[in-house]
Design a protein around this motif. Structure first.
Motif, PDB file in Angstrom:
ATOM      1  N   SER A 109       0.827  -1.208   0.000  1.00 50.99           N
ATOM      2  CA  SER A 109       0.000   0.000   0.000  1.00 50.99           C
ATOM      3  C   SER A 109       0.863   1.260   0.000  1.00 50.99           C
ATOM      4  O   SER A 109       0.472   2.292  -0.555  1.00 50.99           O
ATOM      5  CB  SER A 109      -0.924  -0.007   1.218  1.00 50.99           C
ATOM      6  OG  SER A 109      -0.167  -0.064   2.416  1.00 50.99           O
ATOM      7  N   THR A 110       2.028   1.196   0.623  1.00 49.84           N
ATOM      8  CA  THR A 110       2.923   2.361   0.653  1.00 49.84           C
ATOM      9  C   THR A 110       3.396   2.721  -0.737  1.00 49.84           C
ATOM     10  O   THR A 110       3.377   3.900  -1.145  1.00 49.84           O
ATOM     11  CB  THR A 110       4.143   2.067   1.551  1.00 49.84           C
ATOM     12  OG1 THR A 110       3.696   1.738   2.866  1.00 49.84           O
ATOM     13  CG2 THR A 110       5.065   3.276   1.611  1.00 49.84           C
ATOM     14  N   LEU A 111       3.824   1.718  -1.507  1.00 50.34           N
ATOM     15  CA  LEU A 111       4.254   1.965  -2.871  1.00 50.34           C
ATOM     16  C   LEU A 111       3.094   2.463  -3.738  1.00 50.34           C
ATOM     17  O   LEU A 111       3.277   3.312  -4.613  1.00 50.34           O
ATOM     18  CB  LEU A 111       4.844   0.696  -3.492  1.00 50.34           C
ATOM     19  CG  LEU A 111       6.317   0.410  -3.206  1.00 50.34           C
ATOM     20  CD1 LEU A 111       6.727  -0.914  -3.841  1.00 50.34           C
ATOM     21  CD2 LEU A 111       7.183   1.549  -3.738  1.00 50.34           C
ATOM     22  N   LEU A 112       1.898   1.936  -3.492  1.00 54.19           N
ATOM     23  CA  LEU A 112       0.733   2.368  -4.262  1.00 54.19           C
ATOM     24  C   LEU A 112       0.458   3.858  -4.037  1.00 54.19           C
ATOM     25  O   LEU A 112       0.273   4.619  -4.995  1.00 54.19           O
ATOM     26  CB  LEU A 112      -0.496   1.548  -3.882  1.00 54.19           C
ATOM     27  CG  LEU A 112      -1.814   1.998  -4.535  1.00 54.19           C
ATOM     28  CD1 LEU A 112      -1.761   1.796  -6.043  1.00 54.19           C
ATOM     29  CD2 LEU A 112      -2.992   1.263  -3.923  1.00 54.19           C
ATOM     30  N   LEU A 113       0.428   4.274  -2.772  1.00 54.52           N
ATOM     31  CA  LEU A 113       0.170   5.681  -2.467  1.00 54.52           C
ATOM     32  C   LEU A 113       1.268   6.584  -3.031  1.00 54.52           C
ATOM     33  O   LEU A 113       0.983   7.660  -3.567  1.00 54.52           O
ATOM     34  CB  LEU A 113       0.049   5.871  -0.956  1.00 54.52           C
ATOM     35  CG  LEU A 113      -1.197   5.254  -0.312  1.00 54.52           C
ATOM     36  CD1 LEU A 113      -1.132   5.394   1.202  1.00 54.52           C
ATOM     37  CD2 LEU A 113      -2.464   5.912  -0.847  1.00 54.52           C
ATOM     38  N   LEU A 114       2.522   6.131  -2.926  1.00 52.46           N
ATOM     39  CA  LEU A 114       3.620   6.911  -3.482  1.00 52.46           C
ATOM     40  C   LEU A 114       3.479   7.034  -4.997  1.00 52.46           C
ATOM     41  O   LEU A 114       3.646   8.118  -5.570  1.00 52.46           O
ATOM     42  CB  LEU A 114       4.957   6.254  -3.127  1.00 52.46           C
ATOM     43  CG  LEU A 114       6.215   6.922  -3.715  1.00 52.46           C
ATOM     44  CD1 LEU A 114       6.339   8.354  -3.194  1.00 52.46           C
ATOM     45  CD2 LEU A 114       7.456   6.110  -3.383  1.00 52.46           C
ATOM     46  N   GLY A 115       3.147   5.908  -5.655  1.00 51.15           N
ATOM     47  CA  GLY A 115       2.977   5.925  -7.101  1.00 51.15           C
ATOM     48  C   GLY A 115       1.835   6.822  -7.541  1.00 51.15           C
ATOM     49  O   GLY A 115       1.932   7.516  -8.557  1.00 51.15           O
ATOM     50  N   LEU A 116       0.739   6.829  -6.772  1.00 51.33           N
ATOM     51  CA  LEU A 116      -0.406   7.667  -7.121  1.00 51.33           C
ATOM     52  C   LEU A 116      -0.104   9.148  -6.890  1.00 51.33           C
ATOM     53  O   LEU A 116      -0.546  10.000  -7.670  1.00 51.33           O
ATOM     54  CB  LEU A 116      -1.630   7.249  -6.301  1.00 51.33           C
ATOM     55  CG  LEU A 116      -2.230   5.887  -6.663  1.00 51.33           C
ATOM     56  CD1 LEU A 116      -3.369   5.548  -5.724  1.00 51.33           C
ATOM     57  CD2 LEU A 116      -2.723   5.878  -8.110  1.00 51.33           C
ATOM     58  N   ILE A 117       0.643   9.463  -5.844  1.00 54.57           N
ATOM     59  CA  ILE A 117       0.966  10.868  -5.578  1.00 54.57           C
ATOM     60  C   ILE A 117       1.870  11.431  -6.674  1.00 54.57           C
ATOM     61  O   ILE A 117       1.594  12.491  -7.251  1.00 54.57           O
ATOM     62  CB  ILE A 117       1.628  11.011  -4.198  1.00 54.57           C
ATOM     63  CG1 ILE A 117       0.599  10.735  -3.099  1.00 54.57           C
ATOM     64  CG2 ILE A 117       2.223  12.413  -4.027  1.00 54.57           C
ATOM     65  CD1 ILE A 117       1.196  10.662  -1.711  1.00 54.57           C
ATOM     66  N   ILE A 118       2.953  10.714  -6.975  1.00 55.25           N
ATOM     67  CA  ILE A 118       3.862  11.238  -8.001  1.00 55.25           C
ATOM     68  C   ILE A 118       3.244  11.099  -9.393  1.00 55.25           C
ATOM     69  O   ILE A 118       3.483  11.930 -10.275  1.00 55.25           O
ATOM     70  CB  ILE A 118       5.242  10.552  -7.927  1.00 55.25           C
ATOM     71  CG1 ILE A 118       5.133   9.040  -8.191  1.00 55.25           C
ATOM     72  CG2 ILE A 118       5.904  10.814  -6.596  1.00 55.25           C
ATOM     73  CD1 ILE A 118       6.483   8.338  -8.179  1.00 55.25           C
ATOM     74  N   GLY A 119       2.423  10.064  -9.588  1.00 57.41           N
ATOM     75  CA  GLY A 119       1.741   9.921 -10.871  1.00 57.41           C
ATOM     76  C   GLY A 119       0.711  11.014 -11.075  1.00 57.41           C
ATOM     77  O   GLY A 119       0.574  11.557 -12.183  1.00 57.41           O
ATOM     78  N   GLY A 120      -0.042  11.359 -10.026  1.00 55.77           N
ATOM     79  CA  GLY A 120      -1.010  12.445 -10.139  1.00 55.77           C
ATOM     80  C   GLY A 120      -0.338  13.770 -10.448  1.00 55.77           C
ATOM     81  O   GLY A 120      -0.811  14.542 -11.291  1.00 55.77           O
ATOM     82  N   ALA A 121       0.780  14.033  -9.778  1.00 53.39           N
ATOM     83  CA  ALA A 121       1.517  15.271 -10.053  1.00 53.39           C
ATOM     84  C   ALA A 121       2.020  15.297 -11.495  1.00 53.39           C
ATOM     85  O   ALA A 121       1.947  16.322 -12.181  1.00 53.39           O
ATOM     86  CB  ALA A 121       2.686  15.403  -9.073  1.00 53.39           C
ATOM     87  N   GLY A 122       2.527  14.148 -11.965  1.00 49.32           N
ATOM     88  CA  GLY A 122       2.980  14.074 -13.359  1.00 49.32           C
ATOM     89  C   GLY A 122       1.844  14.225 -14.345  1.00 49.32           C
ATOM     90  O   GLY A 122       1.988  14.874 -15.390  1.00 49.32           O
ATOM     91  N   ALA A 123       0.680  13.646 -14.019  1.00 42.20           N
ATOM     92  CA  ALA A 123      -0.477  13.751 -14.912  1.00 42.20           C
ATOM     93  C   ALA A 123      -0.976  15.183 -15.010  1.00 42.20           C
ATOM     94  O   ALA A 123      -1.403  15.635 -16.085  1.00 42.20           O
ATOM     95  CB  ALA A 123      -1.596  12.839 -14.413  1.00 42.20           C
ATOM     96  N   GLY A 124      -0.952  15.922 -13.887  1.00 41.61           N
ATOM     97  CA  GLY A 124      -1.355  17.319 -13.929  1.00 41.61           C
ATOM     98  C   GLY A 124      -0.475  18.132 -14.855  1.00 41.61           C
ATOM     99  O   GLY A 124      -0.954  18.910 -15.686  1.00 41.61           O
ATOM    100  N   LEU A 125       0.849  17.930 -14.759  1.00 34.22           N
ATOM    101  CA  LEU A 125       1.783  18.638 -15.636  1.00 34.22           C
ATOM    102  C   LEU A 125       1.620  18.206 -17.090  1.00 34.22           C
ATOM    103  O   LEU A 125       1.673  19.040 -18.005  1.00 34.22           O
ATOM    104  CB  LEU A 125       3.219  18.380 -15.173  1.00 34.22           C
ATOM    105  CG  LEU A 125       3.632  19.024 -13.849  1.00 34.22           C
ATOM    106  CD1 LEU A 125       5.029  18.560 -13.452  1.00 34.22           C
ATOM    107  CD2 LEU A 125       3.594  20.529 -13.959  1.00 34.22           C
ATOM    108  N   LEU A 126       1.429  16.902 -17.318  1.00 33.00           N
ATOM    109  CA  LEU A 126       1.314  16.401 -18.683  1.00 33.00           C
ATOM    110  C   LEU A 126       0.087  16.991 -19.377  1.00 33.00           C
ATOM    111  O   LEU A 126       0.142  17.369 -20.550  1.00 33.00           O
ATOM    112  CB  LEU A 126       1.232  14.868 -18.660  1.00 33.00           C
ATOM    113  CG  LEU A 126       1.290  14.162 -20.018  1.00 33.00           C
ATOM    114  CD1 LEU A 126       2.585  14.484 -20.750  1.00 33.00           C
ATOM    115  CD2 LEU A 126       1.155  12.649 -19.837  1.00 33.00           C
TER     116      LEU A 126
END
Length: 517
Positions: A109-126
């Motif tokens: 779950s820790t990796l999932l939350l980390l992946g979603l946080i950095i993925g969400g930030a990347g998706a916003g920029l993209l």
């Protein structure tokens, strides 16, 4: 004279600018970006039960809002901004492509939350940077690309599965690569290669350009109707996502084509695209808004009065109405950015993505709160649906009426009855021709390309080679080549002579010279 200029500008605006490759790259790349976002909203691991979609969305909203805030402080310094944004965005996307699949394989779950946080930030920029490609072209380009990208998103979602972890790797990286290729085609030079704290050659040069009225602005601001649009997309996103966690009765009749969600994207995109191509310059963009609200309300009323539950057809109606408004919003975002100025796209799309993501995140959170209440019988879906109908009606009639949507668009056609008086008034008052209109006339007269016309406008304002290259995001050698071609085609060899020529240029004089030849 004014009427002819408006018709010429309108014809140019609605003509297809750019070649087929630009269309394909933007359509596919942006469609993949949206498909990746939808896939991440469903990411999960077996050992972690709570919903995580709102985490991804809030991270995306944060990165998009920071981009918009940075734009208000570094107006005009886009090369330096892009150097930062693209480095950060690439790192976030690659990090997400590692963390989310690893979370599934390790059941972490820790990796999932980390992946979603950095993925969400990347998706916003993209999304923000893909928005720049919308704003860099004309209105017709947006009318073609926004619905076509929705079709691509629906098809990709229908063909992919969140159970296949390659979805979280292949789709975002492909979108990123297409963005890089498209920007290289447009000769956007993001790497300035300058020491920290410096912009282009002359640090003392102003990085703020005057607007069409000659007023220097140190900050960008949305107009009243544009702000209403941002607020409305947040409310619409919020209301639609409230119902996502509620159970749906019956079998999905669209399961064979990826489900109701994917089907609504494809069908709405196809209808919007067909209308855009069939009507072209007669296209009334606000017609999509006129359709979206009643369709959404019809779906909500079906939930409230007919079934007291979510059926696939009521869900489809709500989804179709929302997707119409979502496509329209991206078209309008591009138009707002073009109206504010050449460097406004990160600011406008940053705000648009922020409001959309915040609305979606709030809807998912409220959905999680309401679901146990609905299951316990304390709250009914019908009650929630009726309240949503009331909210939609308030937004449609009081916050964002159709007149506000129409005012955002730059194409406004006078009625036949009012054309004659307008022409007479124009002849009487003889309004001054803007610098942009003069450059447009000279470009048509001398056969300049659209990019050369943009460079001509900069030169006519007295801008230097460095500033032209910086503000158009192109290499200095490319800018120098454009300037040389402008001098060749106009027969002028000095910038001051070019400035004088533009200032003295009048349509009647040009016509007389052409007739004498």
């Amino acid at each position: 004279m004014g009427s002819q200029g408006e018709q010429s500008a309108g014809a140019k605006l609605l003509g297809i600018k750019g070649d087929l490759v630009d269309y394909v790259m933007v359509i596919v790349g942006f469609g993949l970006c949206r498909a990746w976002i939808v896939s991440c909203l469903s990411a999960s691991v077996a050992s972690f039960g709570p919903r995580t979609d709102w985490v991804f969305l809030l991270a995306g909203a944060a990165s998009a809002s920071l981009t918009a805030m940075a734009m208000t402080r570094f107006v005009g310094s886009l090369p330096r901004m892009h150097e930062r944004l693209t480095d950060v965005m690439t790192g976030l996307i690659l990090g997400s492509a590692v963390c989310i699949p690893a979370a599934a394989w390790l059941d972490s779950s820790t990796l999932l939350l980390l992946g979603l946080i950095i993925g969400g930030a990347g998706a916003g920029l993209l999304q923000v940077i893909w928005g720049e490609r919308f704003a860099a072209q004309n209105l017709f380009f947006s009318l073609a690309c926004a619905p076509a990208a929705a079709i691509v998103t629906g098809i990709v979602l229908a063909m992919s599965s969140t159970d296949n972890q390659l979805t979280f790797v292949v789709i975002p990286i492909l979108s990123l690569l297409l963005l890089v290729l498209e920007c290289k085609r447009c000769k956007i030079e993001w790497k300035t290669g300058l020491p920290e704290g410096m912009v282009e050659d002359d640090v003392a040069d102003s990085i703020i350009s005057p607007d069409e009225h000659g007023v220097l602005r140190d900050r960008m601001r949305l107009g009243k109707d544009s702000a209403k649009l941002m607020l409305s997309i947040m409310v619409f996103s919020f209301l639609v996502r409230i119902f996502d966690a509620f159970p749906i009765s019956g079998d999905d009749p669209f399961a064979m084509v990826g489900g109701s969600g994917a089907f609504s994207l494809v069908i709405v995109g196809a209808i919007f695209l067909a209308i855009s191509f069939l009507l072209k310059d007669r296209m009334n963009v606000s017609f999509a808004y006129r359709l979206s609200v009643p369709i959404m309300i019809a779906g909500l009323i079906a939930m409230a009065l007919l079934f007291e539950q979510r059926t696939y057809f009521s869900v489809l109606a709500v989804s179709v109405g929302y997707e119409l408004f979502d496509i329209l919003s991206w078209v309008l975002f591009g138009e707002i950015a073009r109206r504010i100025g050449r460097n406004a796209a990160p600011y406008v799309f940053g705000i648009g993505v922020t409001f959309t993501f915040i609305g979606m995140a709030a809807g998912y959170v409220l959905s999680a709160v309401l679901t146990p209440l609905v299951n316990a019988g304390d709250v009914t879906i019908g009650t929630v649906a009726l309240i949503s109908v009331l909210c939609l009606a308030v937004v449609a009639f009081m916050v964002l009426p159709e007149s506000a949507v129409a005012s955002i668009l730059s194409i406004k056609k006078p009625s036949k009855k009012s054309e004659a008086p307008k022409e007479e008034a124009e002849d009487e008052t003889m309004p001054a021709i803007t610098l942009e209109a003069k450059c447009n006339g000279i470009a048509e007269e001398c056969g300049l390309t659209p990019r050369e016309e943009e460079v001509l406008t900069f030169l006519a304002r007295g801008r230097t080679l460095s500033i032209v290259a910086r503000d158009l995001h192109i290499a200095k050698n490319t800018a120098r080549t454009h300037i040389e071609k402008i001098y060749q085609k106009t027969g002028i060899h000095k910038q001051q002579e070019l400035i004088d020529y533009v200032e003295e240029w009048e349509p009647e004089i040009a016509l007389q010279e052409r007739a004498a030849e």
